[in-house]
Design an enzyme around this catalytic site. Structure first.
Site, PDB file in Angstrom:
ATOM      1  N   HIS A 121       8.069  11.719  -5.017  1.00 26.53           N
ATOM      2  CA  HIS A 121       9.120  11.663  -6.156  1.00 26.53           C
ATOM      3  C   HIS A 121       9.344  10.419  -6.806  1.00 26.53           C
ATOM      4  CE1 HIS A 121       9.162  15.961  -5.376  1.00 26.53           C
ATOM      5  NE2 HIS A 121      10.243  15.862  -4.433  1.00 26.53           N
ATOM      6  N   ALA A 177       6.125   4.160   0.883  1.00 26.09           N
ATOM      7  CA  ALA A 177       7.335   4.461  -0.146  1.00 26.09           C
ATOM      8  C   ALA A 177       7.972   3.277  -0.492  1.00 26.09           C
ATOM      9  CB  ALA A 177       8.300   5.362   0.714  1.00 26.09           C
ATOM     10  N   ARG A 197       1.454  -5.224   0.125  1.00 25.93           N
ATOM     11  CA  ARG A 197       0.216  -5.920   0.653  1.00 25.93           C
ATOM     12  C   ARG A 197      -0.688  -5.051   1.647  1.00 25.93           C
ATOM     13  NH1 ARG A 197       0.964 -11.247  -0.996  1.00 25.93           N
ATOM     14  NH2 ARG A 197       3.130 -11.928  -0.931  1.00 25.93           N
ATOM     15  N   ARG A 200      -3.325  -2.218   6.550  1.00 24.06           N
ATOM     16  CA  ARG A 200      -4.078  -1.625   7.605  1.00 24.06           C
ATOM     17  C   ARG A 200      -5.336  -1.091   6.665  1.00 24.06           C
ATOM     18  NH1 ARG A 200      -3.235   4.139  10.589  1.00 24.06           N
ATOM     19  NH2 ARG A 200      -5.428   4.602  11.309  1.00 24.06           N
TER      20      ARG A 200
END
Length: 206
Positions: A121, A177, A197, A200
Site C-alpha cells: 500500500h 518498506a 541500497r 543482499r
C-alpha cells in the site's frame, strides 16, 4: 442493549456491508466497463477497484491482463487533462500485477512496470521531480527533467516506498518498506533504505 435492538443493529450492519460491497463491485473499472474504453489498453481479467482518487489521460496508460489495482489509487499521465505532445504510452503496467491501495503512479515520459509485480500500500512511483536550482523562483514553478522508470518483472515493492525518476529496478527484486529508490537496482537483489541500497543478493535457480 435489548436482544431485539442487538439483532436490528446486526442486521443493519450486514445490510450496509452488503450494500457497500455491491457499490464497489459495480463501480470498479473492469475490461467490459465504459471507462475502460478510455485507456490505451485494458487487459482481460484486470480491475481498478472503486473508489479511485484520480485518473487522468487514460489514453496514454496501458494495463495488462489479470492485474488488480487497489482502491484509492492515483493513476495519471501528464500534468493536465488532455495534455498534448506526450508519448503514446506513458504508463505501462504488465500482466498479473498487484498495485496496493492508496498508491500513486504519475508518469510524464515513461513508467514501465513488468509482469507479476506486486506493491504494498501507499507506494509512489514517478518519472518527474521539480527543479530547485533557481533560488529566485518558487520550487513549484521549476520543472525538473523527466527520466524514465522501469520495474522488472517478478519484483515486489514494499509498503510506503517511493520510486524516483531514473530508477531502474531489475527482475525479481525486493524493495524494503519505506525505501526511496533512485538509480539501478540489479536483478535478484534485496534493497532497502533511504536511498535504497542492495543489502543482499538472492541465490539459487534463475
Amino acid at each position: 442493549m435489548t436482544g431485539a435492538r442487538a439483532r436490528f443493529q446486526r442486521a443493519l450492519a450486514s445490510s450496509l456491508r452488503w450494500g457497500y460491497d455491491a457499490v464497489v463491485r459495480a463501480a470498479s473499472i473492469g475490461p467490459d466497463s465504459k471507462q475502460a474504453e478510455r485507456f490505451r489498453a485494458f487487459g482481460r481479467g484486470s480491475m481498478i477497484r472503486f473508489p479511485q482518487v484520480a485518473l487522468m489521460n487514460e489514453g496514454h496508460i496501458e494495463i495488462g491482463d489479470d492485474t488488480m489495482i487497489g482502491q484509492n489509487i492515483t493513476l495519471s499521465a501528464g500534468t493536465i487533462p488532455d495534455q498534448e505532445g506526450m508519448p503514446e504510452c506513458v504508463v505501462k503496467i504488465g500482466d498479473r500485477c498487484l498495485i496496493g491501495q492508496g498508491s500513486g503512479i504519475v508518469g510524464h515520459l515513461s513508467i514501465e512496470i513488468g509482469n507479476d509485480v506486486m506493491t504494498g500500500h501507499l507506494v509512489y512511483i514517478t518519472d518527474q521531480n521539480h527543479g530547485f536550482e533557481d533560488v529566485s523562483m518558487p520550487i513549484r514553478s521549476q520543472w525538473g527533467t523527466n527520466r524514465a522508470v522501469r520495474i522488472g518483472s517478478g519484483s515486489w515493492i514494499g509498503h510506503g516506498s517511493v520510486i524516483l525518476p531514473g530508477a531502474n529496478i531489475g527482475r525479481n527484486v525486493v524493495i524494503g518498506a519505506n525505501s526511496v529508490v533512485r538509480g539501478d537496482i540489479p536483478d535478484y537483489s534485496i534493497a532497502a533504505g533511504v536511498p535504497a541500497r542492495v543489502v543482499r543478493t538472492l541465490e539459487g535457480p534463475r
